[in-house]
Motif scaffolding. Structure first.
Motif, PDB file in Angstrom:
ATOM      1  N   LEU A   1      -2.911  -1.889  -0.990  1.00  0.00           N
ATOM      2  CA  LEU A   1      -2.110  -1.949  -1.954  1.00  0.00           C
ATOM      3  C   LEU A   1      -1.889  -3.260  -2.229  1.00  0.00           C
ATOM      4  N   ALA A   2      -1.865  -3.962  -1.208  1.00  0.00           N
ATOM      5  CA  ALA A   2      -1.469  -5.563  -1.381  1.00  0.00           C
ATOM      6  C   ALA A   2      -2.403  -6.349  -2.223  1.00  0.00           C
ATOM      7  N   MET A   3      -3.242  -5.815  -2.524  1.00  0.00           N
ATOM      8  CA  MET A   3      -4.349  -6.311  -3.498  1.00  0.00           C
ATOM      9  C   MET A   3      -3.611  -6.739  -4.721  1.00  0.00           C
ATOM     10  N   ILE A   4      -2.648  -5.841  -5.161  1.00  0.00           N
ATOM     11  CA  ILE A   4      -1.961  -6.061  -6.128  1.00  0.00           C
ATOM     12  C   ILE A   4      -0.880  -7.168  -5.995  1.00  0.00           C
ATOM     13  N   PRO A   5      -0.764  -8.354  -6.419  1.00  0.00           N
ATOM     14  CA  PRO A   5       0.018  -9.536  -6.140  1.00  0.00           C
ATOM     15  C   PRO A   5       1.324  -9.132  -6.410  1.00  0.00           C
ATOM     16  N   GLY A   6       2.413  -9.513  -5.467  1.00  0.00           N
ATOM     17  CA  GLY A   6       3.708  -9.004  -5.538  1.00  0.00           C
ATOM     18  C   GLY A   6       4.056  -7.728  -4.678  1.00  0.00           C
ATOM     19  N   THR A   7       3.062  -7.095  -4.348  1.00  0.00           N
ATOM     20  CA  THR A   7       3.129  -5.775  -3.379  1.00  0.00           C
ATOM     21  C   THR A   7       3.546  -6.147  -1.998  1.00  0.00           C
ATOM     22  N   SER A   8       2.828  -7.185  -1.550  1.00  0.00           N
ATOM     23  CA  SER A   8       3.298  -7.604  -0.069  1.00  0.00           C
ATOM     24  C   SER A   8       2.161  -6.951   0.819  1.00  0.00           C
ATOM     25  N   ARG A   9       1.286  -7.689   1.394  1.00  0.00           N
ATOM     26  CA  ARG A   9       0.535  -7.092   2.482  1.00  0.00           C
ATOM     27  C   ARG A   9       1.327  -6.703   3.910  1.00  0.00           C
ATOM     28  N   SER A  10       2.230  -7.399   4.197  1.00  0.00           N
ATOM     29  CA  SER A  10       2.943  -7.055   5.377  1.00  0.00           C
ATOM     30  C   SER A  10       3.882  -5.884   5.136  1.00  0.00           C
ATOM     31  N   GLY A  11       4.407  -6.111   3.774  1.00  0.00           N
ATOM     32  CA  GLY A  11       5.235  -4.960   3.148  1.00  0.00           C
ATOM     33  C   GLY A  11       4.502  -3.464   3.419  1.00  0.00           C
ATOM     34  N   SER A  12       3.171  -3.567   2.719  1.00  0.00           N
ATOM     35  CA  SER A  12       2.467  -2.379   2.644  1.00  0.00           C
ATOM     36  C   SER A  12       2.229  -1.749   4.244  1.00  0.00           C
ATOM     37  N   THR A  13       2.042  -2.517   4.804  1.00  0.00           N
ATOM     38  CA  THR A  13       1.440  -2.192   6.343  1.00  0.00           C
ATOM     39  C   THR A  13       2.720  -1.877   7.126  1.00  0.00           C
ATOM     40  N   ILE A  14       3.793  -2.490   6.884  1.00  0.00           N
ATOM     41  CA  ILE A  14       4.876  -2.234   7.650  1.00  0.00           C
ATOM     42  C   ILE A  14       5.491  -0.829   7.301  1.00  0.00           C
ATOM     43  N   ILE A  15       5.867  -0.864   6.050  1.00  0.00           N
ATOM     44  CA  ILE A  15       6.247   0.532   5.509  1.00  0.00           C
ATOM     45  C   ILE A  15       5.461   1.741   5.423  1.00  0.00           C
ATOM     46  N   GLY A  16       4.020   1.451   5.495  1.00  0.00           N
ATOM     47  CA  GLY A  16       2.974   2.489   5.594  1.00  0.00           C
ATOM     48  C   GLY A  16       3.122   2.980   7.173  1.00  0.00           C
ATOM     49  N   GLY A  17       3.270   1.923   7.986  1.00  0.00           N
ATOM     50  CA  GLY A  17       3.546   2.495   9.313  1.00  0.00           C
ATOM     51  C   GLY A  17       4.727   3.258   9.526  1.00  0.00           C
ATOM     52  N   LEU A  18       5.892   2.886   8.826  1.00  0.00           N
ATOM     53  CA  LEU A  18       6.870   3.704   9.243  1.00  0.00           C
ATOM     54  C   LEU A  18       6.796   5.151   8.631  1.00  0.00           C
ATOM     55  N   LEU A  19       6.264   5.201   7.484  1.00  0.00           N
ATOM     56  CA  LEU A  19       6.118   6.405   6.944  1.00  0.00           C
ATOM     57  C   LEU A  19       5.046   7.298   7.960  1.00  0.00           C
ATOM     58  N   PHE A  20       4.017   6.660   8.433  1.00  0.00           N
ATOM     59  CA  PHE A  20       3.147   7.408   9.056  1.00  0.00           C
ATOM     60  C   PHE A  20       3.509   7.729  10.583  1.00  0.00           C
ATOM     61  N   GLY A  21       4.770   7.319  11.021  1.00  0.00           N
ATOM     62  CA  GLY A  21       5.300   7.587  12.560  1.00  0.00           C
ATOM     63  C   GLY A  21       5.101   6.620  13.442  1.00  0.00           C
ATOM     64  N   LEU A  22       5.062   5.322  13.081  1.00  0.00           N
ATOM     65  CA  LEU A  22       5.127   4.490  13.863  1.00  0.00           C
ATOM     66  C   LEU A  22       6.612   3.654  14.122  1.00  0.00           C
ATOM     67  N   SER A  23       6.921   3.148  15.374  1.00  0.00           N
ATOM     68  CA  SER A  23       8.395   2.536  15.406  1.00  0.00           C
ATOM     69  C   SER A  23       8.492   1.358  14.692  1.00  0.00           C
ATOM     70  N   ARG A  24       9.564   0.729  14.160  1.00  0.00           N
ATOM     71  CA  ARG A  24       9.740  -0.395  13.432  1.00  0.00           C
ATOM     72  C   ARG A  24       9.251  -1.489  13.943  1.00  0.00           C
ATOM     73  N   LYS A  25       9.069  -1.647  15.376  1.00  0.00           N
ATOM     74  CA  LYS A  25       8.532  -2.712  16.310  1.00  0.00           C
ATOM     75  C   LYS A  25       6.897  -2.414  16.195  1.00  0.00           C
ATOM     76  N   ALA A  26       6.576  -1.429  16.353  1.00  0.00           N
ATOM     77  CA  ALA A  26       4.972  -1.099  16.290  1.00  0.00           C
ATOM     78  C   ALA A  26       4.475  -1.375  14.926  1.00  0.00           C
ATOM     79  N   ALA A  27       5.157  -0.919  14.006  1.00  0.00           N
ATOM     80  CA  ALA A  27       4.760  -1.302  12.580  1.00  0.00           C
ATOM     81  C   ALA A  27       4.500  -2.729  12.362  1.00  0.00           C
ATOM     82  N   THR A  28       5.715  -3.404  12.854  1.00  0.00           N
ATOM     83  CA  THR A  28       5.643  -4.925  12.377  1.00  0.00           C
ATOM     84  C   THR A  28       4.795  -5.676  13.142  1.00  0.00           C
ATOM     85  N   GLU A  29       4.516  -5.233  14.479  1.00  0.00           N
ATOM     86  CA  GLU A  29       3.581  -6.127  15.319  1.00  0.00           C
ATOM     87  C   GLU A  29       1.975  -5.766  14.783  1.00  0.00           C
ATOM     88  N   PHE A  30       1.681  -4.528  14.584  1.00  0.00           N
ATOM     89  CA  PHE A  30       0.534  -4.147  14.064  1.00  0.00           C
ATOM     90  C   PHE A  30       0.208  -4.845  12.778  1.00  0.00           C
TER      91      PHE A  30
END
Length: 276
Positions: free
Chosen positions: A158-187
């Protein structure tokens, strides 16, 4: 190199370093700030590749112990092999879709209006993700499954769209998919390494004719500045999320995006002319 060019390199290096690993879109900020500074053209494309490498080097240095442990443990440790496989799986969607759509996206979506709209939409989604009840299945990156990696890999696209944010997409995706906030951020940080290095190598080869010896001082300023401020941002973010949610970043995205849209709507800044 004149003083103004050095100042442009310094400012853009700071922007890249501070925003690359925060969920507020480094590409979006680079597009907007570069337009304001009138820093564009082919030279800017080469410069952006260099400062992104500076930022990624900072996160490699910050997580050097984990990286060394994984590399050393590959022959004997199942968790090291699982972590490595998860990274490979997660990076593949961006590799395939990036090669197919990168040029089209760069031509039609790399403009401040697209960035502002994506910032606002992403901020709203981030608020929703933070306010919903979290069901945590993976406390650390070593607890992730290959299915988690696939999901986060597609979220990163999703971060291919400028303004979306690569880290934002992966972190929020991680939270939605069951990762802890720390795990989502580090991954998100670990996933950035192969993704950004791969993108930089691909872009660097594709635009190799843009790299000129006369630009080395400008590139050096941007690279060093980006490295320093990325290091600051990564350490600050890891400390911040231990006691806070991502809501503050969501409100920043929404406020900044609405400000850009307002300046365009009321004619204070002609962003469409800048994008052209």
């Amino acid at each position: 190199m004149d003083l103004w060019t050095a100042a442009q390199a310094l400012i853009l290096g700071v922007v890249e370093g501070l925003t690359e690993f925060l969920p507020i879109s480094s590409t979006g900020h680079q597009i907007i700030v570069a337009d304001l500074l009138n820093f564009g053209g082919e030279r800017a494309m080469a410069f952006n590749i260099i400062i992104q490498l500076g930022a990624i080097l900072a996160v490699v240095w910050e997580f050097r112990r984990k990286i060394i442990d994984v590399v050393v443990g590959l022959p004997t440790k199942p968790e090291a092999r699982r972590f490595t496989i998860n990274l490979i799986i997660a990076v593949m969607p961006a590799v395939v879709l990036g090669v197919i759509f990168a040029d089209v996206i760069h031509e039609y979506l790399f403009n401040p209006i697209t960035v502002a709209t994506a910032l606002v939409i992403g901020g709203v989604i981030m608020l929703w993700a933070e306010r919903r009840q979290h069901v945590i299945r993976a406390e650390t990156v070593d607890d992730m499954t290959w299915k988690d990696a696939v999901k986060i890999g597609f979220a990163q696209c999703l971060a291919m769209i400028p303004g979306t944010s690569r880290s934002g997409s992966t972190i929020i995706g991680g939270l939605l998919f069951g990762l802890s906030r720390k795990a989502a951020t580090e991954f998100s940080f670990f996933l950035a390494m192969p993704t950004m290095v791969g993108a930089a190598v691909y872009s660097g080869y594709k635009y190799r004719h843009l790299f000129q010896p006369d630009d080395l001082p400008v590139f050096a300023i941007g690279f060093v500045t980006s490295f320093i401020f990325a290091m600051i941002a990564v350490r600050a973010l890891l400390k911040f999320i231990s006691n806070h949610s991502y809501a503050a970043f969501a409100w920043y995205r929404i406020g900044f995006g609405l400000l850009i849209l307002a300046t365009w709507q009321f004619g204070w800044i002609d962003w469409t002319a800048a994008a052209a």
